[in-house]
Design a protein around this motif. Structure first.
Motif, PDB file in Angstrom:
ATOM      1  N   VAL A   1       2.749  -3.438 -15.601  1.00 54.29           N
ATOM      2  CA  VAL A   1       3.480  -4.175 -14.567  1.00 54.29           C
ATOM      3  C   VAL A   1       4.396  -3.211 -13.828  1.00 54.29           C
ATOM      4  N   ILE A   2       4.201  -3.091 -12.524  1.00 51.52           N
ATOM      5  CA  ILE A   2       5.125  -2.302 -11.700  1.00 51.52           C
ATOM      6  C   ILE A   2       6.386  -3.155 -11.554  1.00 51.52           C
ATOM      7  N   LEU A   3       7.510  -2.588 -11.972  1.00 50.19           N
ATOM      8  CA  LEU A   3       8.751  -3.378 -11.941  1.00 50.19           C
ATOM      9  C   LEU A   3       9.455  -3.190 -10.603  1.00 50.19           C
ATOM     10  N   ASN A   4      10.047  -2.012 -10.404  1.00 48.17           N
ATOM     11  CA  ASN A   4      10.656  -1.764  -9.104  1.00 48.17           C
ATOM     12  C   ASN A   4      10.165  -0.453  -8.518  1.00 48.17           C
ATOM     13  N   VAL A   5      10.256  -0.370  -7.212  1.00 47.30           N
ATOM     14  CA  VAL A   5       9.626   0.713  -6.459  1.00 47.30           C
ATOM     15  C   VAL A   5      10.658   1.325  -5.521  1.00 47.30           C
ATOM     16  N   GLN A   6      10.593   2.638  -5.358  1.00 47.46           N
ATOM     17  CA  GLN A   6      11.400   3.297  -4.321  1.00 47.46           C
ATOM     18  C   GLN A   6      10.485   3.643  -3.161  1.00 47.46           C
ATOM     19  N   LEU A   7      10.800   3.074  -2.020  1.00 47.97           N
ATOM     20  CA  LEU A   7       9.938   3.242  -0.845  1.00 47.97           C
ATOM     21  C   LEU A   7      10.677   3.944   0.279  1.00 47.97           C
ATOM     22  N   GLN A   8       9.988   4.826   0.965  1.00 49.08           N
ATOM     23  CA  GLN A   8      10.576   5.434   2.169  1.00 49.08           C
ATOM     24  C   GLN A   8      10.668   4.372   3.274  1.00 49.08           C
ATOM     25  N   THR A   9      11.629   4.568   4.162  1.00 49.34           N
ATOM     26  CA  THR A   9      11.737   3.665   5.320  1.00 49.34           C
ATOM     27  C   THR A   9      11.751   4.510   6.590  1.00 49.34           C
ATOM     28  N   VAL A  10      11.598   3.858   7.725  1.00 49.64           N
ATOM     29  CA  VAL A  10      11.638   4.577   9.025  1.00 49.64           C
ATOM     30  C   VAL A  10      12.545   3.800   9.977  1.00 49.64           C
ATOM     31  N   PRO A  11      12.981   4.423  11.080  1.00 50.16           N
ATOM     32  CA  PRO A  11      13.834   3.682  12.016  1.00 50.16           C
ATOM     33  C   PRO A  11      13.074   2.517  12.661  1.00 50.16           C
ATOM     34  N   ASN A  12      13.826   1.467  12.938  1.00 51.99           N
ATOM     35  CA  ASN A  12      13.245   0.329  13.659  1.00 51.99           C
ATOM     36  C   ASN A  12      13.340   0.612  15.150  1.00 51.99           C
ATOM     37  N   ARG A  13      12.310   1.272  15.693  1.00 53.84           N
ATOM     38  CA  ARG A  13      12.393   1.693  17.092  1.00 53.84           C
ATOM     39  C   ARG A  13      11.784   0.658  18.033  1.00 53.84           C
ATOM     40  N   ARG A  14      12.005   0.905  19.311  1.00 52.90           N
ATOM     41  CA  ARG A  14      11.454   0.026  20.337  1.00 52.90           C
ATOM     42  C   ARG A  14      10.200   0.676  20.916  1.00 52.90           C
ATOM     43  N   TYR A  15       9.113  -0.083  20.960  1.00 46.59           N
ATOM     44  CA  TYR A  15       7.840   0.471  21.426  1.00 46.59           C
ATOM     45  C   TYR A  15       7.389  -0.200  22.718  1.00 46.59           C
ATOM     46  N   GLN A  16       6.787   0.626  23.554  1.00 46.71           N
ATOM     47  CA  GLN A  16       6.141   0.087  24.751  1.00 46.71           C
ATOM     48  C   GLN A  16       4.665  -0.136  24.429  1.00 46.71           C
ATOM     49  N   VAL A  17       4.133  -1.278  24.885  1.00 45.37           N
ATOM     50  CA  VAL A  17       2.722  -1.541  24.587  1.00 45.37           C
ATOM     51  C   VAL A  17       1.861  -1.251  25.819  1.00 45.37           C
ATOM     52  N   ASP A  18       0.761  -0.535  25.591  1.00 36.82           N
ATOM     53  CA  ASP A  18      -0.244  -0.330  26.643  1.00 36.82           C
ATOM     54  C   ASP A  18      -1.579  -0.828  26.122  1.00 36.82           C
ATOM     55  N   ARG A  19      -2.312  -1.491  27.021  1.00 33.13           N
ATOM     56  CA  ARG A  19      -3.611  -2.052  26.619  1.00 33.13           C
ATOM     57  C   ARG A  19      -4.712  -1.401  27.437  1.00 33.13           C
ATOM     58  N   PHE A  20      -5.817  -1.090  26.775  1.00 33.01           N
ATOM     59  CA  PHE A  20      -6.966  -0.492  27.469  1.00 33.01           C
ATOM     60  C   PHE A  20      -8.208  -1.284  27.080  1.00 33.01           C
ATOM     61  N   ILE A  21      -8.866  -1.846  28.089  1.00 39.73           N
ATOM     62  CA  ILE A  21     -10.085  -2.618  27.810  1.00 39.73           C
ATOM     63  C   ILE A  21     -11.258  -1.753  28.253  1.00 39.73           C
ATOM     64  N   VAL A  22     -12.094  -1.373  27.311  1.00 39.66           N
ATOM     65  CA  VAL A  22     -13.144  -0.406  27.636  1.00 39.66           C
ATOM     66  C   VAL A  22     -14.463  -0.790  26.955  1.00 39.66           C
ATOM     67  N   PRO A  23     -15.592  -0.365  27.556  1.00 38.94           N
ATOM     68  CA  PRO A  23     -16.851  -0.529  26.818  1.00 38.94           C
ATOM     69  C   PRO A  23     -16.734   0.227  25.491  1.00 38.94           C
ATOM     70  N   THR A  24     -17.283  -0.338  24.432  1.00 40.96           N
ATOM     71  CA  THR A  24     -17.119   0.283  23.113  1.00 40.96           C
ATOM     72  C   THR A  24     -17.609   1.739  23.110  1.00 40.96           C
ATOM     73  N   ILE A  25     -18.671   2.005  23.856  1.00 42.39           N
ATOM     74  CA  ILE A  25     -19.177   3.391  23.841  1.00 42.39           C
ATOM     75  C   ILE A  25     -18.160   4.390  24.404  1.00 42.39           C
ATOM     76  N   ASP A  26     -17.183   3.890  25.186  1.00 39.58           N
ATOM     77  CA  ASP A  26     -16.170   4.804  25.735  1.00 39.58           C
ATOM     78  C   ASP A  26     -14.858   4.781  24.936  1.00 39.58           C
ATOM     79  N   ALA A  27     -14.831   3.975  23.877  1.00 36.72           N
ATOM     80  CA  ALA A  27     -13.549   3.744  23.195  1.00 36.72           C
ATOM     81  C   ALA A  27     -12.982   5.028  22.580  1.00 36.72           C
ATOM     82  N   LEU A  28     -13.860   5.856  22.052  1.00 38.58           N
ATOM     83  CA  LEU A  28     -13.369   7.066  21.400  1.00 38.58           C
ATOM     84  C   LEU A  28     -12.747   8.020  22.430  1.00 38.58           C
ATOM     85  N   THR A  29     -13.349   8.096  23.603  1.00 33.91           N
ATOM     86  CA  THR A  29     -12.796   8.946  24.661  1.00 33.91           C
ATOM     87  C   THR A  29     -11.413   8.431  25.066  1.00 33.91           C
ATOM     88  N   THR A  30     -11.298   7.110  25.225  1.00 35.90           N
ATOM     89  CA  THR A  30      -9.989   6.534  25.573  1.00 35.90           C
ATOM     90  C   THR A  30      -8.980   6.815  24.465  1.00 35.90           C
TER      91      THR A  30
END
Ligand SMILES: Cc1cc2nc3c(=O)[nH]c(=O)nc-3n(C[C@H](O)[C@H](O)[C@H](O)COP(=O)(O)OP(=O)(O)OC[C@H]3O[C@@H](n4cnc5c(N)ncnc54)[C@H](O)[C@@H]3O)c2cc1C
Length: 511
Positions: free
Chosen positions: A234-263
């Motif tokens: 049984v894992i009792l307690n854990v020490q976990l790293q944390t990161v800052p709660n930053r603000r992110y801008q979202v960008d969306r790209f709709i592409v044919p799947t064959i081009d997805a890797l290039t995007t």
């Protein structure tokens, strides 16, 4: 008639013509608008009305997991007390008692694994959820947390320190213990699975001994327990790293799947400000997996400090109906895709805080019906196999009667911490949710499809993920995880009586 009067009549006639034309235009717009809106509105209302929770509770003496396909008789569910000293002492006593009675023990968090990984048939199931307190140390930036805590509560707690979870799944309904025991990953970009963020944990072993495990102390246990499916203690307690709660801008790209890797390469790779990425693929039969919508979330320092209050996400009911309306409905699938690709970009915010993004429970989409269930699959493929694996999916899935509701694609870095690892190199991960009937025939059909998908992914030097249905054959399991024999041998060194057992171990743990 005077000339002035005649002109006035002509003007009046043309005014009334214009008015008539205007009224007709409004009417036409209304008719077209209502026509366009009527079908989606009707579809969503219809879905909402038939979205009932009519699943029977699991009968006394039995337990199930998120698959709703694993109803299993057990001896008892034993709740861990929330006070550390009581929990440790009572668990030690429980192990002695279980051994005396010849009972096996399994460990359960939120029971969102789908193959009985949290269930010891006929045995004692330890419910870890009450064990959930946490504390944050601002100097080390580490969170010390009891393993039954759920991410939802963790995020709320860390919000108070402007911190966030470093790596977790895409939903916040899972326990910390369950998450590190499957070594989960999420859509945090350029990161290995969660084990990389674990500093240490305390483990209560079958012998009753409590040990601390880290990269420097009891390293063998550290690398077997993380991603070890509750088989070492049984894992009792854990020490976990944390990161800052930053603000992110979202960008969306709709592409044919064959081009997805290039995007992906243009918009994500080598852009250090990108922190989270995931893609969703179209699932309608007409355009099956041919279009991909990529979400890229990058840190926007100019927006830091302007966090809205962390609150429940809005429109859960509407989002749920749009999602559930896609089940067994080509129209519903196209409606969902159109809403996400055409409507959402113009009505959704441009910025989110990290904690907002991570705060999404499974209630937005989970299946509550008596007759059907939704089953997850996940396959990991290296970059060079990406395109050909998509073709495998396009060929295999339509041959079966399982309804594919959702595909997201993420990216995970190589895992250097765990033994039973799926990310033995950089991988793209295909997470797929299928709807099926809760019948043996449907389960068998799902098994046949799973076996074919696993064969395909193994041929592409990929892996499949272990916390879902136990549909892989033993031979497939060992091909995907050649280290498993050694892993189970080490389990039996630490737990010679095989006290810690579950359906996963029963299926794959022995020759
Ligand atoms: C809707 C849905 C979405 C998901 N999305 C993702 C995703 O984005 N990424 C991803 O990686 N996975 C994902 N998963 C899988 C998920 O991460 C695992 O099922 C995870 O185990 C869930 O946590 P849990 O608390 O429900 O664990 P449980 O199902 O309760 O337990 C899982 C395993 O952990 C062991 N365990 C639990 N607690 C402890 C403990 N304290 N000590 C020792 N062993 C313990 C159990 O014995 C069991 O073997 C998803 C699953 C679902 C159903």
């Amino acid at each position: 008639m005077s000339e002035g009067k005649a002109l006035e009549i002509v003007a009046q006639t043309s005014r009334s013509k214009r008015l008539k034309f205007f009224k007709l235009s409004i009417l036409a717009i209304l008719v077209v608008g209502i026509g366009l809106l009527a079908r989606p509105a009707w579809h969503i209302l219809w879905t909402h009305n038939k979205d009932v929770a009519d699943r029977q509770p699991t009968p006394a003496g039995f337990i199930d997991d998120a698959s709703a396909m694993n109803e299993t008789p057990i001896n008892e569910v034993w709740e861990v007390p929330d006070v550390v000293e009581d929990a440790e002492q009572q668990l030690q006593e429980l192990f002695v008692l279980a051994k005396e009675k010849g009972l096996k023990v399994s460990i359960a968090g939120a029971r969102h694994s789908m193959g009985g990984h949290s269930i010891a048939p006929g045995g004692i199931v330890i419910d870890m959820l009450p064990f959930r307190s946490m504390s944050y140390d601002e100097d080390s930036e580490l969170l010390t947390i009891q393993s039954g805590a759920i991410w939802h509560d963790v995020i709320e707690y860390l919000e108070g320190f402007d911190r966030s979870v470093a790596i977790m799944q895409s939903n916040d309904s899972f326990s910390v213990g369950g998450s590190i025991s499957v070594n989960c990953h999420g859509w945090q970009f350029g990161k290995p699975p969660i084990a990389s963020t674990v500093e240490s944990f305390r483990l209560l072993q079958a012998s009753g001994k409590i040990v601390t495990c880290s990269r420097d102390e009891n390293q063998e246990l550290f690398s077997h327990v993380l991603g070890g499916y509750g088989l070492f203690g049984v894992i009792l307690n854990v020490q976990l790293q944390t990161v800052p709660n930053r603000r992110y801008q979202v960008d969306r790209f709709i592409v044919p799947t064959i081009d997805a890797l290039t995007t992906f390469d243009q918009q994500v790779t080598d852009r250090p400000e990108v922190e989270m990425v995931y893609a969703r693929m179209e699932t309608s039969a007409k355009n099956f997996l041919n279009e991909t919508l990529i979400y890229v979330l990058s840190h926007d320092p100019s927006a830091d400090g302007t966090f809205p209050e962390l609150k429940e996400k809005g429109l859960v009911g509407l989002r749920r109906s749009v999602f559930r309306g896609s089940i067994n409905s080509e129209y519903g699938k196209r409606l969902r895709w159109d809403a996400e690709t055409s409507l959402q970009p113009s009505v959704s915010p441009t910025h989110y805080s990290r904690n907002q993004l991570l705060s999404e429970g499974v209630e937005t989409f989970e299946n509550r019906t008596a007759t059907t269930t939704d089953i997850l699959h996940e396959y990991f493929v290296p970059r060079q196999s990406l395109a050909v694996f998509v073709q495998d999916l396009q060929r295999i899935i339509p041959q079966y009667n399982n309804d594919l509701l959702n595909v997201t694609v993420r990216f995970v870095e190589e895992d250097h911490d765990t033994v039973l690892r799926y990310a033995d190199q950089q991988m793209f991960c295909f997470v797929m949710l299928f709807n099926q009937a809760r019948t043996q025939a449907a389960d068998e059909e799902m098994q046949r499809m799973t076996e074919e998908l696993i064969d395909a992914v193994l041929q592409r030097e990929g892996r499949y993920y272990l916390p879902y249905r136990l549909h892989a054959t033993k031979e497939q399991f060992h091909r995907a995880y050649p280290q498993a024999k050694q892993f189970f041998a080490v389990k039996r060194q630490y737990d010679p009586d095989e006290l810690f057992t579950n359906a996963f171990y029963l299926k794959y743990g022995h020759e």
